[in-house]
Design a protein around this motif. Structure first.
Motif, PDB file in Angstrom:
ATOM      1  N   VAL A  19      37.072  23.376 -45.041  1.00 14.32           N
ATOM      2  CA  VAL A  19      36.800  23.786 -43.659  1.00 14.32           C
ATOM      3  C   VAL A  19      36.142  22.645 -42.893  1.00 14.32           C
ATOM      4  O   VAL A  19      36.484  22.368 -41.736  1.00 14.32           O
ATOM      5  N   GLY A  20      35.199  21.948 -43.540  1.00 12.85           N
ATOM      6  CA  GLY A  20      34.527  20.822 -42.898  1.00 12.85           C
ATOM      7  C   GLY A  20      35.483  19.696 -42.550  1.00 12.85           C
ATOM      8  O   GLY A  20      35.390  19.102 -41.462  1.00 12.85           O
ATOM      9  N   ILE A  21      36.413  19.388 -43.452  1.00 12.19           N
ATOM     10  CA  ILE A  21      37.411  18.334 -43.190  1.00 12.19           C
ATOM     11  C   ILE A  21      38.283  18.705 -41.998  1.00 12.19           C
ATOM     12  O   ILE A  21      38.508  17.899 -41.084  1.00 12.19           O
ATOM     13  N   ILE A  22      38.799  19.946 -42.002  1.00 12.65           N
ATOM     14  CA  ILE A  22      39.668  20.401 -40.913  1.00 12.65           C
ATOM     15  C   ILE A  22      38.918  20.415 -39.587  1.00 12.65           C
ATOM     16  O   ILE A  22      39.432  19.954 -38.555  1.00 12.65           O
ATOM     17  N   ALA A  23      37.671  20.922 -39.611  1.00 12.21           N
ATOM     18  CA  ALA A  23      36.875  20.970 -38.388  1.00 12.21           C
ATOM     19  C   ALA A  23      36.576  19.570 -37.868  1.00 12.21           C
ATOM     20  O   ALA A  23      36.605  19.323 -36.652  1.00 12.21           O
ATOM     21  N   GLY A  24      36.293  18.627 -38.786  1.00  8.93           N
ATOM     22  CA  GLY A  24      36.017  17.253 -38.368  1.00  8.93           C
ATOM     23  C   GLY A  24      37.205  16.609 -37.684  1.00  8.93           C
ATOM     24  O   GLY A  24      37.060  15.925 -36.655  1.00  8.93           O
ATOM     25  N   ILE A  25      38.406  16.819 -38.237  1.00 11.36           N
ATOM     26  CA  ILE A  25      39.626  16.270 -37.628  1.00 11.36           C
ATOM     27  C   ILE A  25      39.866  16.893 -36.256  1.00 11.36           C
ATOM     28  O   ILE A  25      40.164  16.201 -35.270  1.00 11.36           O
ATOM     29  N   ALA A  26      39.722  18.226 -36.177  1.00  9.66           N
ATOM     30  CA  ALA A  26      39.970  18.924 -34.911  1.00  9.66           C
ATOM     31  C   ALA A  26      39.001  18.475 -33.824  1.00  9.66           C
ATOM     32  O   ALA A  26      39.406  18.182 -32.685  1.00  9.66           O
ATOM     33  N   LEU A  27      37.713  18.379 -34.165  1.00  8.65           N
ATOM     34  CA  LEU A  27      36.716  17.991 -33.175  1.00  8.65           C
ATOM     35  C   LEU A  27      36.906  16.540 -32.719  1.00  8.65           C
ATOM     36  O   LEU A  27      36.607  16.206 -31.568  1.00  8.65           O
ATOM     37  N   ALA A  28      37.412  15.681 -33.618  1.00  8.73           N
ATOM     38  CA  ALA A  28      37.647  14.283 -33.251  1.00  8.73           C
ATOM     39  C   ALA A  28      38.708  14.164 -32.161  1.00  8.73           C
ATOM     40  O   ALA A  28      38.656  13.239 -31.342  1.00  8.73           O
ATOM     41  N   PHE A  29      39.656  15.102 -32.138  1.00  4.52           N
ATOM     42  CA  PHE A  29      40.696  15.084 -31.107  1.00  4.52           C
ATOM     43  C   PHE A  29      40.262  15.844 -29.852  1.00  4.52           C
ATOM     44  O   PHE A  29      40.628  15.482 -28.739  1.00  4.52           O
ATOM     45  N   ILE A  30      39.462  16.898 -30.045  1.00  2.25           N
ATOM     46  CA  ILE A  30      39.071  17.733 -28.903  1.00  2.25           C
ATOM     47  C   ILE A  30      37.929  17.101 -28.115  1.00  2.25           C
ATOM     48  O   ILE A  30      37.981  17.014 -26.877  1.00  2.25           O
ATOM     49  N   LEU A 193      31.309  12.912 -41.097  1.00  2.00           N
ATOM     50  CA  LEU A 193      31.958  11.691 -41.578  1.00  2.00           C
ATOM     51  C   LEU A 193      33.424  11.618 -41.139  1.00  2.00           C
ATOM     52  O   LEU A 193      33.902  10.581 -40.665  1.00  2.00           O
ATOM     53  N   VAL A 194      34.143  12.731 -41.321  1.00  2.00           N
ATOM     54  CA  VAL A 194      35.553  12.766 -40.920  1.00  2.00           C
ATOM     55  C   VAL A 194      35.678  12.596 -39.412  1.00  2.00           C
ATOM     56  O   VAL A 194      36.570  11.894 -38.915  1.00  2.00           O
ATOM     57  N   PHE A 195      34.775  13.236 -38.656  1.00  2.00           N
ATOM     58  CA  PHE A 195      34.786  13.096 -37.194  1.00  2.00           C
ATOM     59  C   PHE A 195      34.650  11.627 -36.810  1.00  2.00           C
ATOM     60  O   PHE A 195      35.400  11.119 -35.965  1.00  2.00           O
ATOM     61  N   THR A 201      39.172   5.497 -35.646  1.00  2.22           N
ATOM     62  CA  THR A 201      40.363   4.799 -36.151  1.00  2.22           C
ATOM     63  C   THR A 201      41.613   5.665 -36.189  1.00  2.22           C
ATOM     64  O   THR A 201      42.695   5.160 -36.487  1.00  2.22           O
ATOM     65  N   GLY A 202      41.503   6.962 -35.923  1.00  6.38           N
ATOM     66  CA  GLY A 202      42.675   7.830 -35.979  1.00  6.38           C
ATOM     67  C   GLY A 202      42.951   8.337 -37.381  1.00  6.38           C
ATOM     68  O   GLY A 202      42.211   8.057 -38.331  1.00  6.38           O
ATOM     69  N   LEU A 203      44.037   9.081 -37.513  1.00 11.67           N
ATOM     70  CA  LEU A 203      44.376   9.708 -38.796  1.00 11.67           C
ATOM     71  C   LEU A 203      44.851   8.708 -39.840  1.00 11.67           C
ATOM     72  O   LEU A 203      44.920   9.032 -41.023  1.00 11.67           O
ATOM     73  N   SER A 204      45.210   7.485 -39.406  1.00 10.44           N
ATOM     74  CA  SER A 204      45.763   6.518 -40.356  1.00 10.44           C
ATOM     75  C   SER A 204      44.781   6.202 -41.484  1.00 10.44           C
ATOM     76  O   SER A 204      45.188   5.954 -42.623  1.00 10.44           O
ATOM     77  N   THR A 205      43.481   6.235 -41.168  1.00  7.80           N
ATOM     78  CA  THR A 205      42.476   5.921 -42.181  1.00  7.80           C
ATOM     79  C   THR A 205      42.486   6.937 -43.314  1.00  7.80           C
ATOM     80  O   THR A 205      42.198   6.609 -44.472  1.00  7.80           O
ATOM     81  N   LEU A 206      42.815   8.194 -43.005  1.00  5.12           N
ATOM     82  CA  LEU A 206      42.831   9.221 -44.042  1.00  5.12           C
ATOM     83  C   LEU A 206      43.883   8.943 -45.112  1.00  5.12           C
ATOM     84  O   LEU A 206      43.772   9.429 -46.228  1.00  5.12           O
ATOM     85  N   SER A 207      44.917   8.146 -44.750  1.00  2.00           N
ATOM     86  CA  SER A 207      45.926   7.804 -45.752  1.00  2.00           C
ATOM     87  C   SER A 207      45.329   6.960 -46.866  1.00  2.00           C
ATOM     88  O   SER A 207      45.803   6.980 -48.007  1.00  2.00           O
TER      89      SER A 207
END
Length: 399
Positions: A19-30, A193-195, A201-207
């Motif tokens: 949940v924390g990972i998903i929320a961090g990604i979502a908040l980074a875009f919102i 951290l994910v945020f 750097t965008g989602l590319s770093t998660l790769s």
């Protein structure tokens, strides 16, 4: 609010981290400009940095000072197999990390960090760190100095009274409890951290994290399906795969989902009974293995430590790598029993390579992000190996 908080705390840590990972990604875009969200990650890393040196210091003192001499001689083979298995796992991880080096994007700049020139400088730093003041070592996160002083005090306290050892045990339990509290905050820390990573750097770093997971899991599979069977074959001179596949099916799967070697002890005891092993032996070797047989932890510590070195451009020569394998095995055997406990020992191994404590702790934070997969696979390998080596020791004796 109380019911919402209770429902949240009743969820498993794995689910909360997801949940924390998903929320961090979502908040980074919102809301990418709300930097206060990233503060959660900073605070989490700070808490890890504060607790890790004390954890290593207290746990090592406790392990050495409370160790009881006079173990049964029939345990010698099992302990040797545990040691060989953990060292071999570290070797596999180091080789894989050289063949498939992983570089990670870190929030803190590392441009001004200079790498050691070779084994001479590494050894010089190692010896100087060994004799550092113990208080300074803890304050500066000098893990080599921490380890040295903890070993010395542990051996010195072996002759202490039972009352003193009880105090040491209580301290060990207390710091382990503090670590558990910090880890319970991991979902919020990982959100931050994910945020930070995605916002910058965008989602590319998660790769990069995906590559890291592939290296870690591949190493653990090699240990489980190649290294451990080879060790069993050398010891028993019989086909190891029926035993290996049975332990993976009946022990590794449950350990994967419980993520606790201690919780998997009853499963392993029942499996040993099914294999008709000597009860006097496995009643000792299985609980002991849940504490010191940590091949999966050795893989995690070695891969992430070398990922830190590769990220900083540090060249690791052969002799340093060999020292790392031994240090990794020793560190793994002292890994904390809480989920993610092996991650907190990464700074100890990384310090050998000249990786600053600040960078090593950032790597620990990344370890928590991938821990949903890493910790489950690590526990599965650790726990199933306990039965594999217990059975191999008996079969070798019967040969």
């Amino acid at each position: 609010m109380s019911s919402i908080w209770q429902a949240w705390t009743n969820m498993s840590l794995v689910v909360r981290i997801i949940v924390g990972i998903i929320a961090g990604i979502a908040l980074a875009f919102i809301v990418p400009n709300v930097t206060a969200i990233g503060l959660l990650g900073t605070l989490f890393i700070g808490a890890l940095k504060a607790v890790a040196p004390v954890l290593v210091f207290i746990l090592v003192i406790h392990a050495i000072s409370t160790h009881k001499a006079g173990a049964k001689t029939n345990m010698r083979t099992i302990i040797i197999l545990y040691a060989i298995g953990t060292l071999s796992a570290g070797l596999v991880a180091v080789v894989a990390s050289f063949l498939f080096p992983t570089k990670l994007t870190l929030p803190t700049s590392t441009e001004e960090i200079s790498a050691p020139s070779g084994i001479g400088e590494v050894l010089e730093t190692l010896f100087v760190s060994l004799v550092a003041n113990p208080i300074t070592a803890i304050a500066d996160a000098n893990y080599i100095g921490i380890l040295a002083w903890a070993l010395l005090l542990g051996f010195a306290l072996k002759a202490a009274s039972d009352t003193t050892k009880t105090v040491i045990t209580n301290l060990s339990e207390a710091i382990s409890k503090v670590v558990q509290w910090v880890i319970q905050l991991a979902p919020l820390g990982i959100l931050g951290l994910v945020f930070n990573v995605v916002a910058e750097t965008g989602l590319s770093t998660l790769s990069e994290y995906g590559r890291l997971i592939v290296v870690l899991v591949s190493c653990m599979l090699i240990v489980a399906l190649v290294v451990n069977p080879l060790i069993v074959f050398v010891a028993t001179r019989r086909n190891p795969y029926p035993l290996v596949f049975m332990t993976l099916r009946e022990s590794a799967i449950t350990a994967f989902f419980t993520r606790s070697s201690a919780a998997n002890i009853p499963v392993n005891m029942k499996l040993c009974e099914k294999l008709e092993l000597d009860e006097d032996t496995y009643s000792v070797s299985i609980p002991l293995g849940a504490t010191i047989n940590m091949a999966g932890a050795a893989v995690t510590i070695a891969v992430l430590s070398l990922a830190a070195a590769h990220t900083l451009g540090i060249e690791v020569d052969l002799w340093t790598a060999l020292i790392l394998i031994v240090l990794t095995a020793v560190s793994a055997s002292g890994a904390s029993g809480v989920p993610g406990g092996s991650l907190l020992l990464i700074p100890l191994a990384a310090s050998l390579l000249g990786v600053p404590a600040d960078v090593a702790v950032q790597i620990v934070g990344i370890g928590f992000i991938i821990g949903v997969v890493q910790d489950s696979c690590e526990t599965a390998l650790n726990s199933s190996s306990d039965v594999v080596f217990t059975a191999a020791a008996q079969y070798a004796k019967e040969r």
